[in-house]
Design a protein around this motif. Structure first.
Motif, PDB file in Angstrom:
ATOM      1  N   ARG A  18       9.489 -24.755  41.488  1.00 38.40           N
ATOM      2  CA  ARG A  18      10.781 -25.432  41.370  1.00 38.40           C
ATOM      3  C   ARG A  18      11.756 -24.595  40.547  1.00 38.40           C
ATOM      4  NH1 ARG A  18      11.297 -31.215  38.453  1.00 38.40           N
ATOM      5  NH2 ARG A  18      10.745 -29.884  36.693  1.00 38.40           N
ATOM      6  N   GLN A  19      11.251 -23.973  39.476  1.00 38.51           N
ATOM      7  CA  GLN A  19      12.116 -23.142  38.657  1.00 38.51           C
ATOM      8  C   GLN A  19      12.621 -21.936  39.437  1.00 38.51           C
ATOM      9  OE1 GLN A  19      10.338 -21.810  35.015  1.00 38.51           O
ATOM     10  NE2 GLN A  19      12.182 -20.802  34.287  1.00 38.51           N
ATOM     11  N   VAL A  20      11.737 -21.355  40.252  1.00 37.79           N
ATOM     12  CA  VAL A  20      12.148 -20.227  41.092  1.00 37.79           C
ATOM     13  C   VAL A  20      13.239 -20.654  42.064  1.00 37.79           C
ATOM     14  CG1 VAL A  20      11.386 -18.601  42.864  1.00 37.79           C
ATOM     15  CG2 VAL A  20       9.913 -19.082  40.891  1.00 37.79           C
ATOM     16  N   LEU A  21      13.056 -21.833  42.655  1.00 37.69           N
ATOM     17  CA  LEU A  21      14.043 -22.339  43.612  1.00 37.69           C
ATOM     18  C   LEU A  21      15.374 -22.615  42.925  1.00 37.69           C
ATOM     19  CD1 LEU A  21      14.441 -23.208  46.569  1.00 37.69           C
ATOM     20  CD2 LEU A  21      13.746 -25.510  45.896  1.00 37.69           C
ATOM     21  N   LEU A  22      15.328 -23.223  41.746  1.00 40.90           N
ATOM     22  CA  LEU A  22      16.561 -23.534  41.024  1.00 40.90           C
ATOM     23  C   LEU A  22      17.304 -22.268  40.621  1.00 40.90           C
ATOM     24  CD1 LEU A  22      15.426 -26.478  38.703  1.00 40.90           C
ATOM     25  CD2 LEU A  22      16.999 -26.602  40.634  1.00 40.90           C
ATOM     26  N   SER A  23      16.572 -21.271  40.123  1.00 40.88           N
ATOM     27  CA  SER A  23      17.239 -20.025  39.725  1.00 40.88           C
ATOM     28  C   SER A  23      17.831 -19.309  40.923  1.00 40.88           C
ATOM     29  CB  SER A  23      16.250 -19.115  38.985  1.00 40.88           C
ATOM     30  OG  SER A  23      15.175 -18.732  39.824  1.00 40.88           O
ATOM     31  N   SER A  24      17.176 -19.417  42.070  1.00 39.39           N
ATOM     32  CA  SER A  24      17.713 -18.783  43.276  1.00 39.39           C
ATOM     33  C   SER A  24      19.015 -19.446  43.714  1.00 39.39           C
ATOM     34  CB  SER A  24      16.683 -18.852  44.407  1.00 39.39           C
ATOM     35  OG  SER A  24      15.490 -18.169  44.060  1.00 39.39           O
ATOM     36  N   TRP A  25      19.003 -20.785  43.778  1.00 38.28           N
ATOM     37  CA  TRP A  25      20.224 -21.481  44.172  1.00 38.28           C
ATOM     38  C   TRP A  25      21.322 -21.338  43.136  1.00 38.28           C
ATOM     39  CZ3 TRP A  25      21.379 -22.478  48.848  1.00 38.28           C
ATOM     40  CH2 TRP A  25      20.403 -22.821  49.779  1.00 38.28           C
ATOM     41  N   ALA A  26      20.937 -21.234  41.859  1.00 39.30           N
ATOM     42  CA  ALA A  26      21.932 -21.042  40.803  1.00 39.30           C
ATOM     43  C   ALA A  26      22.623 -19.696  40.918  1.00 39.30           C
ATOM     44  CB  ALA A  26      21.266 -21.159  39.432  1.00 39.30           C
ATOM     45  N   THR A  27      22.043 -18.800  41.672  1.00 39.38           N
ATOM     46  CA  THR A  27      22.676 -17.505  41.929  1.00 39.38           C
ATOM     47  C   THR A  27      23.436 -17.510  43.247  1.00 39.38           C
ATOM     48  OG1 THR A  27      20.914 -16.376  40.705  1.00 39.38           O
ATOM     49  CG2 THR A  27      22.240 -15.028  42.198  1.00 39.38           C
ATOM     50  N   VAL A  28      22.822 -18.055  44.297  1.00 42.06           N
ATOM     51  CA  VAL A  28      23.431 -18.013  45.631  1.00 42.06           C
ATOM     52  C   VAL A  28      24.709 -18.850  45.699  1.00 42.06           C
ATOM     53  CG1 VAL A  28      23.098 -18.663  48.047  1.00 42.06           C
ATOM     54  CG2 VAL A  28      21.247 -17.536  46.794  1.00 42.06           C
ATOM     55  N   LEU A  29      24.658 -20.076  45.183  1.00 44.33           N
ATOM     56  CA  LEU A  29      25.801 -20.972  45.333  1.00 44.33           C
ATOM     57  C   LEU A  29      27.071 -20.461  44.653  1.00 44.33           C
ATOM     58  CD1 LEU A  29      24.122 -24.497  45.091  1.00 44.33           C
ATOM     59  CD2 LEU A  29      24.843 -23.246  47.140  1.00 44.33           C
TER      60      LEU A  29
ATOM     61  N   HIS B 222      16.482 -10.654  40.569  1.00 43.44           N
ATOM     62  CA  HIS B 222      15.078 -10.381  40.880  1.00 43.44           C
ATOM     63  C   HIS B 222      14.507 -11.488  41.759  1.00 43.44           C
ATOM     64  CE1 HIS B 222      14.688 -13.007  37.334  1.00 43.44           C
ATOM     65  NE2 HIS B 222      13.497 -13.331  37.800  1.00 43.44           N
ATOM     66  N   ARG B 223      15.250 -12.594  41.911  1.00 42.53           N
ATOM     67  CA  ARG B 223      14.852 -13.682  42.806  1.00 42.53           C
ATOM     68  C   ARG B 223      15.643 -13.674  44.111  1.00 42.53           C
ATOM     69  NH1 ARG B 223      10.096 -15.218  40.656  1.00 42.53           N
ATOM     70  NH2 ARG B 223      10.275 -16.056  38.538  1.00 42.53           N
ATOM     71  N   VAL B 224      16.869 -13.221  44.050  1.00 42.05           N
ATOM     72  CA  VAL B 224      17.785 -13.280  45.191  1.00 42.05           C
ATOM     73  C   VAL B 224      18.118 -11.860  45.640  1.00 42.05           C
ATOM     74  CG1 VAL B 224      20.066 -14.038  45.959  1.00 42.05           C
ATOM     75  CG2 VAL B 224      18.752 -15.450  44.363  1.00 42.05           C
ATOM     76  N   PRO B 225      18.061 -11.568  46.946  1.00 42.32           N
ATOM     77  CA  PRO B 225      18.391 -10.219  47.430  1.00 42.32           C
ATOM     78  C   PRO B 225      19.821  -9.840  47.050  1.00 42.32           C
ATOM     79  CG  PRO B 225      17.372 -11.527  49.167  1.00 42.32           C
ATOM     80  CD  PRO B 225      17.652 -12.465  48.041  1.00 42.32           C
ATOM     81  N   PRO B 226      20.058  -8.620  46.556  1.00 39.21           N
ATOM     82  CA  PRO B 226      21.406  -8.213  46.152  1.00 39.21           C
ATOM     83  C   PRO B 226      22.427  -8.244  47.286  1.00 39.21           C
ATOM     84  CG  PRO B 226      19.763  -6.754  45.181  1.00 39.21           C
ATOM     85  CD  PRO B 226      19.039  -7.634  46.157  1.00 39.21           C
ATOM     86  N   TRP B 227      21.970  -8.264  48.551  1.00 45.83           N
ATOM     87  CA  TRP B 227      22.943  -8.317  49.641  1.00 45.83           C
ATOM     88  C   TRP B 227      23.745  -9.613  49.618  1.00 45.83           C
ATOM     89  CZ3 TRP B 227      22.531 -12.504  52.683  1.00 45.83           C
ATOM     90  CH2 TRP B 227      21.289 -13.051  52.932  1.00 45.83           C
ATOM     91  N   VAL B 228      23.227 -10.641  48.922  1.00 45.81           N
ATOM     92  CA  VAL B 228      23.997 -11.886  48.779  1.00 45.81           C
ATOM     93  C   VAL B 228      25.289 -11.602  48.008  1.00 45.81           C
ATOM     94  CG1 VAL B 228      24.009 -14.185  47.722  1.00 45.81           C
ATOM     95  CG2 VAL B 228      21.971 -13.370  48.937  1.00 45.81           C
TER      96      VAL B 228
END
Length: 525
Positions: free
Chosen positions: A393-404, A456-462
Motif C-alpha cells: 500500500r505504501q508503494v502504491l501511495l508513493s507512486s500515485w503521489a508522484t504520478v498525479l 525509484h518507484r515511478v518511471p522517469p518518463w512520467v
C-alpha cells in the motif's frame, strides 16, 4: 465565372497546422527533457569484502536495486562464548567518481544515532552519575522554559520517547521547501541556540505524556543534558563512553569541529550526491558517522552483554501482546517467530538510511548512502522474513503521489489551451490570463515533483510526459493567442489583479528551486 486569389490555392489546412505544431513541439520537448529527467540510482555490481554475504544481500533484495547506490553491510554470529564470526561487505559505489563502498567506508548513520543517548544514560546510571528519574531541571538548572512542566521531565521519559515534549512545527510552506531542497531551513546550529529555542518553543503535551511517540527534540535534549552532567560536549561524551571502549575508531558524532570530511550521501530519486547536513545541536539525534565494521563491534558487544550501557536494550514501555516494546532508544518487537532488538530508519531529507538489529546470538547492520530503506535487508540477513511488513500500500501511495501531481496540472493546462466551447461555472473558456497563469503553475509543480517525486518507484518518463504536455499547452496557446481575449467571464478585474502575483509566484518557484537544487551538490567533494 468566379475568380479566386492565387494565394487561396496554397492555404495551409488548419488541421495540418495543428498536427505539425503538436508533433514538432512534442518531439523537440521530449528530446530536450530526456537528458534532464530524474535518473534514480541502480545499485552496481561492485563488491568489496565477503562475496557470499554480498550474494545474500542480492538475493534478499529480490531484484529491487533501483534507488540504491552503495551499501555497507555486516553480520555477527556468536558461535561459542568466546568465538564470534563477523562478516562484512560493501556493494556499489559512492559519489560520482565510482569509488567502491567497503565495510570500512565511513557513512552517515543518523537513523541509528538515537540508541546512543539511551546507552550513555544507562551507563551513567550504572556509575551513579545520574538517575533515571533525574529531571531536565536537575541537569540543566540554567534552562528557563516557557512551559514549566519541561523542567520536571525525567531522563527516562526522554530516553523512552514518552515525555510528551513537542516542538513548534515549521509552517507548511517551509516544510515543502525543505523537502525539495533537502536543506532544513530552521535547524538550530549550536547547543546554546538549541537550548534557547527549547526554552521558548518546546512544551509538554499532557495528553501525549506517558505514550510512546518519537521526539527528535527530546532525544537532543537528553543527549545535551547528559553531556552537561558530565561537563563535556556530547560528541566527546559519546566517544569516551561508547566508541573508545568498543574500539570504534572510525566512528564519530560528526560536527564541523571533528575535522573529518562529511560523509557522502545521495538523492536516490534524482541520482546525484547531496550535502550531508548535521549540526552540533542535532548530534544526539542524527550526528552519527560510522562504518559497518565499527557497528558490527557494537552489535557483538550488545549480544554478549559487554557494551557500555547495554541495559538500554531492556524493555521499559509497551505491552508485547499489543506491539513493540521500547527500551532507552532500542525497540524490541516480534517479527515472525523472532524477538528482535532493533533501531534505524530512513533520513529521507539527508540522503541515507541505516538499520541495526540483533536477536539471540545473531545480528546484522545495513547502511545505505541513499534514502532507500535498509530494514528489510537487515532482517533478511538475519534469516527473518515477515510478509506482513511488505507494505504494498505504501508503494502504491508513493507512486500515485508522484504520478498525479506530475501529470494532472499538465493535462489541465492542455485541456484549457484546447477548450473552445463556453464552459460551465467551474469550467472557464480559454483566455490569455488563464494560459499564462496555468502554464506557470504547471511548470512550477513539474519542477517541484522533479525534486520530491518517488522516481525509484515511478518511471522517469512520467516526468518527461508531464513536460511534453505542458509544452504542448504553451505552444497551442501561442498559436491561439491572437484570437483570444485577455480575460473572460465575470469579475474580470479580480482575475486581472490576481494574474500578476500568481504568475510571478509560480515562475519564482521555478527560478528558485532550480538553483537551490544545484546548490545541494555545491559542497560535495
Amino acid at each position: 465565372m468566379s475568380s479566386r486569389h492565387p494565394a487561396q490555392d496554397h492555404r495551409v489546412d488548419p488541421g495540418w497546422g495543428l498536427f505539425n505544431t503538436v508533433v514538432i513541439t512534442a518531439a523537440i520537448t521530449g528530446l530536450l527533457a530526456y537528458p534532464l529527467a530524474p535518473r534514480p540510482y541502480d545499485l552496481g555490481r561492485e563488491v568489496v569484502g565477503d562475496q557470499e554475504l554480498a550474494r545474500n544481500v542480492w538475493v534478499g533484495m529480490e531484484g529491487d536495486r533501483v534507488g540504491y547506490h552503495g551499501l555497507a553491510v555486516a553480520t555477527v554470529e556468536r558461535l561459542q562464548e568466546d568465538q564470534t564470526h563477523v562478516r562484512g561487505a560493501g556493494l556499489g559505489t559512492e559519489g560520482t567518481a565510482g569509488e567502491p563502498v567497503a565495510p570500512d567506508t565511513r557513512m552517515a548513520a543518523s537513523p541509528i544515532a538515537g540508541v546512543l543517548p539511551g546507552m550513555i544514560l544507562a551507563d551513567m546510571v550504572e556509575r551513579d552519575e545520574v538517575a533515571l528519574d533525574s529531571t531536565v531541571g536537575d541537569l540543566l538548572p540554567e534552562l528557563d522554559p516557557a512551559d514549566p512542566d519541561l523542567t520536571d521531565v525525567t531522563m527516562e521519559e526522554l530516553g523512552t520517547h514518552t515525555s510528551g515534549v513537542t516542538w513548534t512545527e515549521a509552517p507548511l510552506p517551509n516544510q515543502l521547501w525543505d523537502l525539495a531542497t533537502k536543506q532544513p531551513s530552521d535547524k538550530p546550529r549550536s547547543v546554546s541556540h538549541f537550548l534557547e529555542r527549547v526554552s521558548t518553543e518546546a512544551e509538554v503535551d499532557d495528553e501525549r505524556r506517558g505514550e510512546r511517540e518519537y521526539s527528535h527534540t527530546g532525544l537532543n535534549l537528553l543527549g545535551h543534558a547528559l553531556a552537561a552532567a558530565a561537563d563535556q560536549e556530547y560528541a566527546d561524551l559519546a566517544r569516551e563512553r561508547i566508541f573508545a571502549p568498543l574500539g570504534m575508531e572510525d566512528t564519530e558524532v560528526w560536527t564541523t569541529a571533528t575535522g573529518w570530511s562529511p560523509p557522502l550521501v545521495h538523492d536516490a530519486d534524482v541520482g546525484r550526491p547531496i550535502r550531508f547536513t548535521s549540526t552540533e545541536a542535532d548530534g544526539p539525534a542524527e550526528g552519527l558517522v560510522t562504518t559497518a565494521a565499527d557497528l558490527s563491534s557494537l552489535v557483538k558487544a550488545m549480544i554478549d552483554g559487554s557494551a557500555p550501557g547495554h541495559s538500554a536494550a531492556l524493555p521499559r514501555t509497551g505491552d508485547p501482546r499489543e506491539g513493540p516494546q521500547h527500551g532507552l532508544g532500542w525497540q524490541i518487537e516480534k517479527v515472525g517467530d523472532h524477538l528482535i532488538t532493533t533501531y534505524g530508519g530512513t533520513a529521507s531529507r539527508n540522503g541515507h538510511a541505516a538499520w541495526i538489529a540483533f536477536s539471540g546470538n545473531r545480528g546484522a547492520v545495513v547502511m545505505s548512502n541513499t534514502h532507500r530503506g535498509a530494514e528489510d535487508i537487515t532482517l533478511r540477513l538475519m534469516g527473518v522474513r515477515d510478509p506482513d511488513r511488505d507494505d504494498n500500500r505504501q508503494v502504491l501511495l508513493s507512486s500515485w503521489a508522484t504520478v498525479l501531481p506530475t501529470l494532472l496540472p499538465s493535462v489541465a493546462v492542455l485541456a484549457f489551451a484546447l477548450r473552445r466551447r463556453p464552459g460551465v461555472r467551474w469550467r472557464r473558456q480559454t483566455d490569455r490570463a488563464g494560459l499564462v497563469a496555468y502554464s506557470a503553475i504547471a511548470s512550477s509543480i513539474l519542477t517541484y515533483t522533479y525534486l520530491v517525486g518517488f522516481w525509484h518507484r515511478v518511471p522517469p518518463w512520467v516526468w518527461i510526459l508531464g513536460v511534453v504536455l505542458t509544452a504542448l499547452a504553451i505552444a497551442l496557446g501561442v498559436r491561439r493567442w491572437p484570437d483570444l481575449p485577455a480575460v473572460r467571464g465575470p469579475r474580470r478585474w479580480l482575475r486581472r489583479l490576481l494574474l500578476i502575483p500568481i504568475t510571478l509566484g509560480a515562475l519564482g518557484a521555478v527560478l528558485l528551486l532550480g538553483p537551490m537544487a544545484a546548490d545541494m551538490t555545491s559542497s560535495v567533494p
